[in-house]
Design an enzyme around this catalytic site. Structure first.
Site, PDB file in Angstrom:
ATOM      1  CB  ALA A 134      -0.915  -0.007   1.220  1.00  0.00           C
ATOM      2  CB  ALA A 135       0.165   4.641  -1.342  1.00  0.00           C
ATOM      3  NE  ARG A 136      -1.743   1.355   5.596  1.00  0.00           N
ATOM      4  CZ  ARG A 136      -2.633   0.713   4.857  1.00  0.00           C
ATOM      5  NH1 ARG A 136      -3.154   1.327   3.796  1.00  0.00           N
ATOM      6  NH2 ARG A 136      -3.011  -0.510   5.150  1.00  0.00           N
ATOM      7  CE1 TYR A 137       1.932  -0.272   6.492  1.00  0.00           C
ATOM      8  CE2 TYR A 137       0.745  -1.179   4.617  1.00  0.00           C
ATOM      9  CZ  TYR A 137       0.828  -0.917   5.972  1.00  0.00           C
ATOM     10  OH  TYR A 137      -0.182  -1.313   6.812  1.00  0.00           O
ATOM     11  CB  THR A 138       6.006   2.228  -1.026  1.00  0.00           C
ATOM     12  OG1 THR A 138       4.869   2.961  -1.505  1.00  0.00           O
ATOM     13  CG2 THR A 138       5.664   0.745  -0.966  1.00  0.00           C
TER      14      THR A 138
END
Length: 747
Positions: free
Chosen positions: A139-143
């Site tokens: 997910a975008a919040r992790y990368t």
């Protein structure tokens, strides 16, 4: 007289309801007008603003994303990576789509996904892999992401009016219509898109080869592109079949197909094939599933297990072999039967000034050179105006240098601040812009040393202005700038070719080993189109044939499991298959329904079927009009694996019967008027064209048609003798006058 009731207008059911004029009415409109009004705007939007790349190599979604990352300062080497979610949120200012759609666009641009030969986004975290359909990105919040160094070449001089800017969708900020890339990104990275009624599929080429080809084309428009641009270069590597004719076709037309095969090595210690590079157009899962399917079907032997060993070190498909299996021969077969060798279809469809065009490589590079010339011209003009403005200001300093005290006195003695600029204009004979500049000089800088140092720039500015004006006048100088920039790109960003070549002559062309089991089989075809393949052992143990009510066995053959089968339909088409393609069955089952099994057209039914192992003999077709055509069986033998042959026989008259004969034989014909004819098929010459109308073998009375045709056998010989006993000369003539002594006519 009865009082009329007041007819009141129907009140809205809900308070918020409002009456809309014309609502609920039916309007008659041509469907073509409706499509033009409603569908065409959508179609044009997809084509122009979504699916197809432009000459800078980007679709709008890519361009908006990269530009917002540039505006966030993510190109600076000192800038840390930003969370992907932040970038996605910022991109929504330009791209009014959901966060997931924008994030998926970003994923493909990252180094971690390995979709691009030269990634534009430096990534940290799990971004999945292009070569796997099951390795999902996080997910975008992790990368985290930032722009790669090569993006300097995309945004160089973008603030110098090199490209046009337009308002975004809500008119709150400006965005570029194109990116002023200093190298042909459109050919360096793969790009695929599906629009309405058209698509684009651009493969990637090696950056150094593309730049060198562009330089050569600038110097010589007739340059041989194939001498510098060897062929596509895919991010996943692999081996490309070097087909010069196909490459020339792609260079000239922008369409063609490129064969790419996987790269492998054999681990002798573990008796295992390790595939480390696969074609760009397939995935690990597709390859493994296909191999497993072939192994289960018994079409490939020698494989004990196939597994995915891809890890942090890269792609790997492991194929465990059985003892005694030749790995090279097995791989040659896998290349033929699985996506381990695949084709990349090229369709270079690019938007040029808002119009989609399918172009060859020469035309694409010519358009890019023209685009880049305009960028350099606009940049030079922008710099020229800046330098002219600066020179204009420094000329005012030169005048002040002659009398600094006068300038100070004018400023000090002016009572009103608003009069300072007009008084300087009068005192030194300068314009308002120059006077404003002089008035803004700090008190500490009003000294001879500062002014002299600034005035020294005048000579350099005049030289620069003269040089820029010369560049704007001379197209050759603009092209030299482009060439220098391309050489700089090669120096900074070139990398070795990943996709290497193999030539057809380098591959040992061995005949494909036929692993099909060879054993005797009995084939049965029913009148309604059901087919059974039964082994002799099973047939001996079986009872009666199971058939639909009213159906019967119309044909039966003894042959081998390796035989080819040719099915003739009632629509003058032949369908080819193999006996091995059908499962062994029993007499107690219904069997395979051939029209469904072989994909017959709607309303098409089976007329006859014949097995063959060497395509010898003849097929004789009999038609209602009394004609017959003899076609050699080898007319249905094809080099390719075509399953359907159109025009298998003549469709001028309805087909009555089909007879296969290894050598010429007697045939008994019967007409609807009660007449019969016996003749030998040797009297008919074979025809090379399958759909030949044939020759007249039986003269029919008015309204009579040929009813049946069958070879003369022991079973129907009694019938034949019965006809002979009742025979009379046809039309009062002796039988020999009918043409040949082997041709007899009976009533």
């Amino acid at each position: 007289m009865a009082r009329k009731k007041d007819i009141q207008k129907k009140k809205p059911v809900f308070q918020h309801e409002a009456y809309i004029e014309g609502s609920g009415s039916v309007v008659n409109e041509k469907i073509s007008d409706t499509l033009i009004k409603n569908y065409m705007p959508y179609a044009m939007s997809v084509i122009v603003s979504r699916a197809l790349p432009e000459i800078d190599g980007f679709k709008p979604s890519h361009r908006k994303l990269l530009y917002m990352m540039y505006k966030k300062g993510l190109l600076s080497p000192d800038k840390e990576r930003s969370k992907s979610a932040n970038v996605v949120g910022e991109t929504m200012k330009l791209n009014p789509h959901g966060d997931q759609a924008i994030y998926e666009t970003m994923v493909r641009l990252t180094r971690g996904n390995e979709s691009l030969l030269h990634p534009y986004v430096d990534s940290k975290g799990n971004f999945g892999k292009q070569y796997s359909s099951k390795m999902y990105f996080a997910a975008a919040r992790y990368t985290e992401v930032k722009l790669e160094k090569i993006c300097n070449e995309l945004f160089r001089d973008i603030d110098k009016e090199t490209v046009d800017f337009v308002p975004n969708y809500d008119n709150t900020m400006q965005e570029p219509t194109l990116l002023p890339a200093t190298f042909p990104t459109v050919l360096v990275n793969a790009n695929m898109g599906i629009a309405v009624s058209m698509a684009s599929n651009i493969c990637s080429f090696n950056l150094e080869e593309v730049c060198e080809t562009t330089i050569a084309l600038i110097k010589n428009p007739d340059h041989d592109i194939l001498s510098t641009l060897k062929g596509p270069d895919f991010p996943g590597g692999g081996l490309m079949l070097y087909d010069e004719e196909e490459l020339k076709k792609i260079i000239d037309t922008g369409r063609g197909s490129i064969k790419v095969r996987s790269k492998y090595n054999y681990d002798k210690a573990s008796n295992c094939i390790e595939v480390t590079e696969i074609p760009y157009s397939t995935t690990i899962e597709a390859i493994i599933n296909k191999i497993d399917e072939l192994v289960k079907a018994g079409k490939i032997g020698g494989i004990s297990y196939t597994r995915d060993e891809t890890d942090i070190n890269g792609l790997k498909i492991a194929i465990d072999l059985k003892r005694g299996t030749d790995p090279d021969k097995l791989m040659q077969k896998l290349y033929r039967l699985t996506p381990l060798q695949d084709s990349f279809p090229c369709n270079f469809n690019i938007l040029i000034a808002g119009t989609p065009r399918v172009m060859g490589i020469r035309e694409i590079l010519t358009e890019w050179i023209a685009f880049r010339e305009e960028c350099v011209h606009r940049r030079t003009y922008h710099d020229l105006q800046k330098k002219k403005d600066k020179l204009h200001l420094l000329e005012a300093l030169s005048k002040i240098l002659l009398d600094i005290d006068k300038a100070i006195r004018i400023i000090r003695e002016t009572e009103n601040e608003a009069d300072v600029v007009p008084n300087l204009m009068i005192g030194f004979g300068i314009d308002e812009i120059q006077a404003e500049y002089v008035a803004e000089i700090k008190l500490r800088n009003i000294n001879k040393q500062y002014i002299l140092r600034r005035v020294e720039e005048v000579d350099q500015l005049k030289a620069d202005i003269a040089e820029m004006e010369e560049i704007l006048r001379d197209k050759k100088k603009i092209r030299k700038i482009i060439i220098d920039e391309l050489k700089e790109v090669i120096k900074n960003y070139s990398q070795p070719r990943r996709t290497l070549f193999y030539y057809q002559s380098d591959v040992e062309e061995e005949e494909e080993a036929d692993d099909t089991p060879d054993y005797q089989v009995n084939l049965f075809v029913s009148r309604s189109g059901y087919f059974k393949k039964i082994t002799p052992q099973s047939l001996r143990m079986s009872g009666e044939q199971k058939l639909k009510e009213g159906d019967y066995i119309s044909q039966s053959f003894e042959t081998t499991n390796k035989a080819d089968l040719i099915f003739f339909s009632d629509q003058a088409q032949a369908y080819k298959s193999k006996a091995s393609a059908f499962d062994d069955t029993k007499a107690s089952v219904m069997g395979d329904y051939i029209p469904a099994k072989l994909g017959f057209d709607e309303g098409e039914s089976l007329s006859a079927m014949f097995p063959t192992t060497d395509y010898s003999g003849y097929v004789v077709f009999f038609f209602e009009n009394g004609k017959a055509a003899k076609v050699p069986m080898n007319s249905y033998e094809t080099k390719t694996n075509r399953k359907k042959l159109a025009k298998a026989y003549s469709a001028k008259s309805p087909l009555v019967a089909v007879i296969f004969t290894q050598e010429d034989t007697d045939v008994l014909l019967r007409s609807s008027s009660g007449h019969a004819l016996v003749f030998n098929t040797g009297m008919i010459l074979p025809k090379t064209t399958r759909d030949s109308q044939g020759v007249q073998v039986m003269n029919l009375r008015k309204k009579a048609v040929l009813a049946s045709a069958e070879t003369v056998t022991a079973e129907n010989s009694a019938d034949l003798e019965k006809y002979r006993a009742k025979s009379v000369p046809a039309a009062g003539k002796p039988a020999k006058e009918l043409g040949d002594t082997n041709q007899l006519s009976f009533t």
